[in-house]
Design a protein around this motif. Sequence first.
Motif, short mmCIF file in Angstrom:
data_model
loop_
_atom_site.label_atom_id
_atom_site.label_comp_id
_atom_site.label_asym_id
_atom_site.label_seq_id
_atom_site.Cartn_x
_atom_site.Cartn_y
_atom_site.Cartn_z
N PRO A 1 -62.02 19.25 -21.92
CA PRO A 1 -62.37 18.17 -22.86
C PRO A 1 -63.65 18.44 -23.63
O PRO A 1 -63.74 18.12 -24.83
N VAL A 2 -64.65 19.03 -22.99
CA VAL A 2 -65.92 19.32 -23.66
C VAL A 2 -65.72 20.40 -24.72
O VAL A 2 -66.28 20.32 -25.82
N ALA A 3 -64.90 21.40 -24.41
CA ALA A 3 -64.61 22.44 -25.40
C ALA A 3 -63.91 21.84 -26.62
O ALA A 3 -64.26 22.16 -27.77
N ARG A 4 -62.95 20.97 -26.40
CA ARG A 4 -62.24 20.35 -27.51
C ARG A 4 -63.17 19.48 -28.35
O ARG A 4 -63.11 19.48 -29.59
N GLN A 5 -64.06 18.75 -27.69
CA GLN A 5 -65.02 17.91 -28.40
C GLN A 5 -65.94 18.77 -29.27
O GLN A 5 -66.27 18.40 -30.41
N ALA A 6 -66.37 19.91 -28.74
CA ALA A 6 -67.26 20.79 -29.49
C ALA A 6 -66.57 21.34 -30.74
O ALA A 6 -67.16 21.37 -31.83
N LEU A 7 -65.33 21.77 -30.59
CA LEU A 7 -64.59 22.31 -31.74
C LEU A 7 -64.40 21.25 -32.82
O LEU A 7 -64.56 21.53 -34.01
N ALA A 8 -64.11 20.03 -32.41
CA ALA A 8 -63.94 18.95 -33.37
C ALA A 8 -65.26 18.65 -34.08
O ALA A 8 -65.29 18.42 -35.30
N ALA A 9 -66.36 18.64 -33.34
CA ALA A 9 -67.67 18.33 -33.92
C ALA A 9 -68.08 19.35 -34.97
O ALA A 9 -68.76 19.01 -35.95
N LEU A 10 -67.67 20.60 -34.79
CA LEU A 10 -68.05 21.67 -35.71
C LEU A 10 -67.05 21.84 -36.85
O LEU A 10 -67.27 22.65 -37.75
N GLY A 11 -65.95 21.09 -36.81
CA GLY A 11 -64.97 21.16 -37.89
C GLY A 11 -64.00 22.31 -37.78
O GLY A 11 -63.33 22.66 -38.77
N VAL A 12 -63.86 22.91 -36.59
CA VAL A 12 -62.90 24.00 -36.39
C VAL A 12 -61.50 23.41 -36.43
O VAL A 12 -61.19 22.47 -35.68
N THR A 13 -60.64 23.96 -37.28
CA THR A 13 -59.30 23.41 -37.46
C THR A 13 -58.19 24.37 -37.05
O THR A 13 -57.07 23.92 -36.76
N ASP A 14 -58.47 25.67 -37.03
CA ASP A 14 -57.38 26.64 -36.80
C ASP A 14 -57.88 27.89 -36.11
O ASP A 14 -59.00 28.35 -36.36
N SER B 1 -56.73 20.94 -30.70
CA SER B 1 -57.13 22.07 -29.86
C SER B 1 -56.50 21.99 -28.47
O SER B 1 -56.37 20.90 -27.90
N VAL B 2 -56.15 23.15 -27.95
CA VAL B 2 -55.60 23.29 -26.60
C VAL B 2 -56.44 24.33 -25.87
O VAL B 2 -56.66 25.44 -26.39
N ALA B 3 -56.91 23.98 -24.67
CA ALA B 3 -57.64 24.94 -23.84
C ALA B 3 -56.63 25.79 -23.08
O ALA B 3 -55.81 25.25 -22.33
N LEU B 4 -56.68 27.10 -23.28
CA LEU B 4 -55.67 28.00 -22.71
C LEU B 4 -56.12 28.63 -21.40
O LEU B 4 -55.29 28.89 -20.52
N ALA B 5 -57.41 28.91 -21.26
CA ALA B 5 -57.89 29.62 -20.07
C ALA B 5 -59.39 29.46 -19.94
O ALA B 5 -60.10 29.18 -20.92
N VAL B 6 -59.88 29.65 -18.72
CA VAL B 6 -61.31 29.68 -18.43
C VAL B 6 -61.69 31.09 -18.02
O VAL B 6 -61.02 31.70 -17.18
N THR B 7 -62.75 31.61 -18.62
CA THR B 7 -63.31 32.90 -18.22
C THR B 7 -64.61 32.66 -17.48
O THR B 7 -65.52 32.02 -18.02
N ARG B 8 -64.70 33.12 -16.26
CA ARG B 8 -65.95 33.01 -15.49
C ARG B 8 -66.76 34.28 -15.73
O ARG B 8 -66.24 35.39 -15.62
N LYS B 9 -68.04 34.09 -16.04
CA LYS B 9 -68.89 35.21 -16.45
C LYS B 9 -69.86 35.59 -15.34
O LYS B 9 -70.34 34.74 -14.60
N GLU B 10 -70.16 36.88 -15.29
CA GLU B 10 -71.16 37.40 -14.37
C GLU B 10 -72.25 38.05 -15.21
O GLU B 10 -71.98 38.94 -16.02
N VAL B 11 -73.48 37.55 -15.05
CA VAL B 11 -74.61 37.95 -15.89
C VAL B 11 -75.67 38.59 -15.01
O VAL B 11 -75.93 38.14 -13.88
N ALA B 12 -76.34 39.64 -15.53
CA ALA B 12 -77.34 40.36 -14.74
C ALA B 12 -78.49 40.80 -15.64
O ALA B 12 -78.53 40.50 -16.82
N PHE B 13 -79.44 41.51 -15.02
CA PHE B 13 -80.61 42.09 -15.68
C PHE B 13 -81.53 41.01 -16.25
O PHE B 13 -82.01 41.10 -17.38
N ALA B 14 -81.78 39.96 -15.43
CA ALA B 14 -82.74 38.93 -15.83
C ALA B 14 -84.09 39.59 -16.17
O ALA B 14 -84.47 40.60 -15.54
N PRO B 15 -84.80 39.06 -17.17
CA PRO B 15 -84.61 37.79 -17.87
C PRO B 15 -83.64 37.87 -19.05
O PRO B 15 -83.56 36.96 -19.85
N PHE B 16 -82.90 38.99 -19.15
CA PHE B 16 -81.91 39.15 -20.20
C PHE B 16 -80.58 38.60 -19.71
O PHE B 16 -80.44 38.23 -18.54
#
Length: 419
Positions: free
Chosen positions: A252-265, A217-232
């Motif tokens: 590194p955490v993203a790559r570890q997660a993909l490996a743990a779940l068996g994502v290959t492609d 796995s290769v991390a290509l980009a980070v998306t920063r999210k803006e969330v509103a309308f709490a508690p939703f």
Amino acid sequence: MHFSPSALPVLVIVGGTDETYRGYCWESAAAEHDLVVVDAAPPAGLVGDLVVDHEIADPRDADAVVAAGLALAARHEIGGVLTWDEYALVPAATLTERLGLRGNSVEAVLACRDKGTTRRLLDEAGVPSARSVRVQSAHEAAQAAAAIGYPVVLKPASHAASIGVIKAAHPEALRAAWEFANAGAGEQGPEGYGVLVEEYLDGPEVSVECMTLAGESVALAVTRKEVAFAPFFEEVGHTVERDDPLLPLVAPVARQALAALGVTDGISHVEMRVTKNGPRIIEVNARIGGDWIGRLVCRATGLDLPGIAASVAADMTPDLMPTHHGAAAVRLLYPKASGTLTERRLDALRASNSGEGRLREWGWLRDAGDRVALPPNGSLDEARIGYLITSGPTLTDAVTARDAAEAALVLQVEPEPAQ
């Protein structure tokens, strides 16, 4: 029926024919591949123009998708199977396995689709996540919340787009939160069951857009999210910048997660929160992120996520070299209150005049006269009015342009009478 041979590899696309959110994916995939589609209705509009053949089948029914895919394989030499529809992931993986093509296993996709399974596998692999308990009643939810400690998040186990996701800050809020989440769970996919009560993760929410090929796995980009309308947890904006300083921390955490779940492609959308104790996984989606995230990545870096996904599906080595150094932002337009949309317009000339940043794309999702409803009474589709996409040399330029575009908007909503 006879079709002339083409030099382009043929890809089966399962579902995902919503042109509003996924039209750019079809255009990218069609640039290097002939596309055939399995969906519940014949392709029309832009998608229809890009498709060389189709079979009608429910894209959420694995048996129906396999039968339709085999029919297409009898007419074409299929090079790969792809979907960007969350609910078609398991049927697409089932067809991929049946045809003996490159792609994620059904087991791996199921591990991503059922967030309860995701939590278990991440925990077993030592990947930082959130404490989580699957429940099937309000009583079980109250017990789980007391054990985890407030605040907690309730969510359906196998839904998407924040459907049924809600925060309960204290015990008095739990009953209403349970009813909201349980209602969403009644419409969730069959890959999971029940409602999850989870530890609330505090900190900025991001997603890591990743490419995996043969288990690497290769991390290509980070998306920063803006969330509103709490508690939703309605997502109202995203930003992407090339060389985001968070990338070395979260990759590194993203790559570890993909490996743990068996994502290959393929392309994956790995959601997490950056807490005071470091990044912790929210969920893993084994497909391109929604809400035009792929468009933002392309405008900020030049990397074409749907094109990369198509190359991986066709067992081709994708080009991962960025060609642009900039930033991009999207604003998802919501009303301030539920009601009837009476006016919506944009002064495009004024909106595009914002220094180094530019308004690149915009569009309407609702018309004047439509009802717009915020949660808990309305879904994402009933609440969003439109969108604005901006870009610029820097993140400040892209966000400044987005602010200018918002200032050029006129949105009028006649509020619903108080109940």
